[in-house]
Design a protein around this motif. Sequence first.
Motif, PDB file in Angstrom:
ATOM      1  N   GLU A  12       2.321   2.037  -3.489  1.00 39.00           N
ATOM      2  CA  GLU A  12       1.355   2.439  -4.629  1.00 39.00           C
ATOM      3  C   GLU A  12       1.109   3.744  -4.259  1.00 39.00           C
ATOM      4  O   GLU A  12       0.964   4.476  -5.393  1.00 39.00           O
ATOM      5  N   ARG A  13       0.727   3.761  -3.128  1.00 35.77           N
ATOM      6  CA  ARG A  13       0.745   5.474  -2.528  1.00 35.77           C
ATOM      7  C   ARG A  13       1.944   6.134  -2.998  1.00 35.77           C
ATOM      8  O   ARG A  13       1.091   7.218  -3.257  1.00 35.77           O
ATOM      9  N   TRP A  14       2.965   6.199  -2.310  1.00 33.34           N
ATOM     10  CA  TRP A  14       4.161   7.144  -2.044  1.00 33.34           C
ATOM     11  C   TRP A  14       4.411   7.163  -3.496  1.00 33.34           C
ATOM     12  O   TRP A  14       4.903   8.444  -4.547  1.00 33.34           O
ATOM     13  N   PHE A  51       1.377  -1.328   0.270  1.00 31.24           N
ATOM     14  CA  PHE A  51      -0.207  -0.291  -0.200  1.00 31.24           C
ATOM     15  C   PHE A  51       0.759   1.122   0.321  1.00 31.24           C
ATOM     16  O   PHE A  51       0.607   1.874  -0.471  1.00 31.24           O
TER      17      PHE A  51
END
Length: 61
Positions: free
Chosen positions: A39-41, A36
């Motif tokens: 994928e987020r940063w 996660f």
Amino acid sequence: MNFFWLLRMRRWVQHPPSTQRVILVLAVIAICLALFAVERWIGWPEALSVQPTGPRVRPVY
């Protein structure tokens, strides 16, 4: 809350999981959080995305 969840909680209290199972569950949660975060940063590579973003090419028969 469902009655079956109460029975499941009682079973977990009477027979707790082994240390190895707890470590396994925590490792899976850590891997999910790491994916996660990536994928987020950093972002998800377009090559692995489900939706095609490039031009559509019709197949020639």
